[in-house]
Design an enzyme around this catalytic site. Structure first.
Site, PDB file in Angstrom:
ATOM      1  N   ASP A 140       1.987  -7.000   0.090  1.00  0.00           N
ATOM      2  CA  ASP A 140       1.881  -7.392   1.739  1.00  0.00           C
ATOM      3  C   ASP A 140       3.270  -6.873   2.229  1.00  0.00           C
ATOM      4  O   ASP A 140       4.065  -6.881   1.336  1.00  0.00           O
ATOM      5  CB  ASP A 140       1.483  -8.658   1.982  1.00  0.00           C
ATOM      6  CG  ASP A 140       1.753  -9.035   3.205  1.00  0.00           C
ATOM      7  OD1 ASP A 140       0.929  -8.160   4.205  1.00  0.00           O
ATOM      8  OD2 ASP A 140       2.367 -10.003   3.572  1.00  0.00           O
TER       9      ASP A 140
ATOM     10  N   ASP B  28       4.551  -7.665   6.154  1.00  0.00           N
ATOM     11  CA  ASP B  28       5.157  -8.597   6.877  1.00  0.00           C
ATOM     12  C   ASP B  28       5.112 -10.015   6.275  1.00  0.00           C
ATOM     13  O   ASP B  28       4.219 -10.723   5.882  1.00  0.00           O
ATOM     14  CB  ASP B  28       4.418  -8.553   7.975  1.00  0.00           C
ATOM     15  CG  ASP B  28       4.609  -7.486   8.861  1.00  0.00           C
ATOM     16  OD1 ASP B  28       5.736  -7.210   9.264  1.00  0.00           O
ATOM     17  OD2 ASP B  28       3.515  -6.810   9.295  1.00  0.00           O
TER      18      ASP B  28
ATOM     19  N   GLU C  68       8.553 -11.457  10.898  1.00  0.00           N
ATOM     20  CA  GLU C  68       7.779 -11.649  12.155  1.00  0.00           C
ATOM     21  C   GLU C  68       8.660 -12.523  13.266  1.00  0.00           C
ATOM     22  O   GLU C  68       8.386 -12.120  14.499  1.00  0.00           O
ATOM     23  CB  GLU C  68       6.611 -12.912  11.769  1.00  0.00           C
ATOM     24  CG  GLU C  68       5.365 -12.073  10.768  1.00  0.00           C
ATOM     25  CD  GLU C  68       4.690 -11.140  11.450  1.00  0.00           C
ATOM     26  OE1 GLU C  68       4.994 -10.825  12.724  1.00  0.00           O
ATOM     27  OE2 GLU C  68       3.745 -10.771  10.960  1.00  0.00           O
TER      28      GLU C  68
ATOM     29  N   ARG D 254      -3.915  -9.377  18.657  1.00  0.00           N
ATOM     30  CA  ARG D 254      -3.185 -10.583  19.123  1.00  0.00           C
ATOM     31  C   ARG D 254      -2.590 -10.573  20.472  1.00  0.00           C
ATOM     32  O   ARG D 254      -3.064 -11.690  20.973  1.00  0.00           O
ATOM     33  CB  ARG D 254      -1.648 -10.621  18.279  1.00  0.00           C
ATOM     34  CG  ARG D 254      -1.144 -11.760  18.153  1.00  0.00           C
ATOM     35  CD  ARG D 254       0.061 -11.812  17.032  1.00  0.00           C
ATOM     36  NE  ARG D 254      -0.443 -11.506  15.737  1.00  0.00           N
ATOM     37  CZ  ARG D 254       0.429 -10.861  15.023  1.00  0.00           C
ATOM     38  NH1 ARG D 254       1.432 -10.489  15.206  1.00  0.00           N
ATOM     39  NH2 ARG D 254      -0.222 -10.891  13.738  1.00  0.00           N
TER      40      ARG D 254
ATOM     41  N   HIS E 161       0.925  -2.556  23.088  1.00  0.00           N
ATOM     42  CA  HIS E 161       1.188  -2.487  21.692  1.00  0.00           C
ATOM     43  C   HIS E 161       1.852  -1.007  21.587  1.00  0.00           C
ATOM     44  O   HIS E 161       2.629  -1.130  20.465  1.00  0.00           O
ATOM     45  CB  HIS E 161      -0.240  -2.677  20.865  1.00  0.00           C
ATOM     46  CG  HIS E 161       0.047  -3.032  19.557  1.00  0.00           C
ATOM     47  ND1 HIS E 161      -0.315  -2.020  18.329  1.00  0.00           N
ATOM     48  CD2 HIS E 161       0.686  -3.787  18.689  1.00  0.00           C
ATOM     49  CE1 HIS E 161      -0.123  -2.260  17.266  1.00  0.00           C
ATOM     50  NE2 HIS E 161       0.583  -3.603  17.437  1.00  0.00           N
TER      51      HIS E 161
ATOM     52  N   THR F 111      -1.076  -3.682   4.261  1.00  0.00           N
ATOM     53  CA  THR F 111      -0.616  -4.374   5.224  1.00  0.00           C
ATOM     54  C   THR F 111      -1.645  -4.132   6.586  1.00  0.00           C
ATOM     55  O   THR F 111      -2.360  -3.203   6.406  1.00  0.00           O
ATOM     56  CB  THR F 111       0.795  -3.990   5.658  1.00  0.00           C
ATOM     57  OG1 THR F 111       1.003  -4.629   6.817  1.00  0.00           O
ATOM     58  CG2 THR F 111       0.932  -2.474   6.009  1.00  0.00           C
ATOM     59  N   THR F 112      -1.604  -5.190   7.518  1.00  0.00           N
ATOM     60  CA  THR F 112      -2.310  -4.665   8.629  1.00  0.00           C
ATOM     61  C   THR F 112      -1.635  -4.112   9.555  1.00  0.00           C
ATOM     62  O   THR F 112      -2.182  -3.759  10.813  1.00  0.00           O
ATOM     63  CB  THR F 112      -2.770  -6.165   9.065  1.00  0.00           C
ATOM     64  OG1 THR F 112      -1.783  -6.902   9.268  1.00  0.00           O
ATOM     65  CG2 THR F 112      -3.981  -6.617   8.435  1.00  0.00           C
TER      66      THR F 112
ATOM     67  N   ASP G 219       2.208 -13.574   1.588  1.00  0.00           N
ATOM     68  CA  ASP G 219       2.933 -14.505   2.185  1.00  0.00           C
ATOM     69  C   ASP G 219       2.314 -15.551   2.890  1.00  0.00           C
ATOM     70  O   ASP G 219       3.002 -16.628   3.255  1.00  0.00           O
ATOM     71  CB  ASP G 219       4.115 -14.085   3.041  1.00  0.00           C
ATOM     72  CG  ASP G 219       3.437 -13.567   4.228  1.00  0.00           C
ATOM     73  OD1 ASP G 219       2.635 -12.696   4.171  1.00  0.00           O
ATOM     74  OD2 ASP G 219       3.865 -13.992   5.494  1.00  0.00           O
TER      75      ASP G 219
END
Ligand code: XBP
Ligand code: MG
Length: 248
Positions: free
Chosen positions: A11, A13, A20, A58, A80, A120-121, A178
């Site tokens: 992953d 982040d 973050e 988000r 974004h 990852t996203t 994580d």
């Protein structure tokens, strides 16, 4: 026979780097300000919002919660885009560094012939330069980002795509995550998963993980040999209790 560990899928982040709280969060806040939107995410509030994966989702969810009028999806997409540009600039400035012990683990995996991948996203615009900076000179064969999937974590699509690009069954790879959301995604893809927690995730529920560690370094640092061992044990325990795991 115990499965071989042939690849590790990381992953990004919170796992490769603590991005973050002091990376993405200020970039979101600066983007809100640039668009004249009176929103500033605090440290604790942002921690709660991390349950919603993907920056645009988000933003949209939070604006909707605040009762913002208009086309929230469109506003979120525009904010974004600005956030992505700001965060990419932060990445290319070199301000984001690897978590302690990660470079040593990656070098050891590469030396042991274990292949490297990322799922990852986050958006490819910043993920690629960050992965390049944090994992170089070791080749990362597969990088799956939020731009490559229809469904973000906790959906397993990102991990499934990474496995398919590696050409490996789930039992021959291992995920490093994580967060509980990330663990759910990796587990649903059939992967043994080692969780390395951070300030935002330390208290989450990590049932089903192969191990939960506070960091890559410390008295017993995470290295290829230990990951191989954790991978083997997870699969052995699964076989004993008859858990139905895919990717055979
Ligand atoms: C974490 C995420 C991302 C980042 C922000 O991804 O959910 O949305 O918070 O990045 P992971 P974007 O832990 O899977 O790496 O704004 O580019 O979405
Ligand atoms: Mg993460």
């Amino acid at each position: 026979m115990a499965p071989q560990l042939r690849a590790v899928i990381f992953d990004v982040d919170g796992t490769l780097a603590d991005t973050e709280r002091d990376g993405h969060r200020p970039a979101f806040n600066a983007a809100f300000a640039e668009h004249g939107i009176d929103v500033e995410w605090g440290v604790a509030e942002y921690g709660r919002l991390l349950q919603i994966t993907g920056g645009a989702r988000r933003i949209a969810a939070d604006l909707r919660d605040r009762g913002v009028d208009g086309d929230v999806e469109d506003i979120a997409a525009r904010v974004h885009r600005t956030k992505t540009a700001l965060f990419t600039a932060l990445v290319t400035s070199g301000a984001i560094v690897a978590r302690p012990g990660l470079p040593e683990l990656v070098a050891d995996l590469a030396a042991a012939g274990i292949r490297l991948a990322v799922a990852t996203t986050g958006r490819r615009t910043w993920v690629e330069p960050l992965v390049e900076r944090l994992l170089a000179p070791h080749p990362v064969e597969v990088v799956v980002t939020g731009d490559d999937v229809a469904e973000l974590k906790p959906h397993p699509e990102g991990y499934e795509r990474a496995l398919s690009a590696l050409g490996l069954p789930a039992r021959e790879a291992l995920a490093v995550e994580d967060s509980a959301v990330g663990l759910r995604a990796a587990t649903a893809a059939g992967l043994a998963t080692v969780v390395v927690t951070n300030g935002y995730t330390a208290d989450q529920d990590f049932s089903g993980a192969a191990a939960v560690l506070p960091g890559f370094d410390g008295p017993d640092p995470l290295r290829a040999r230990r990951l191989r061992d954790l991978h083997r044990r997870w699969w052995a325990a699964g076989a004993v209790v008859g858990r139905g795991r895919g990717g055979t």
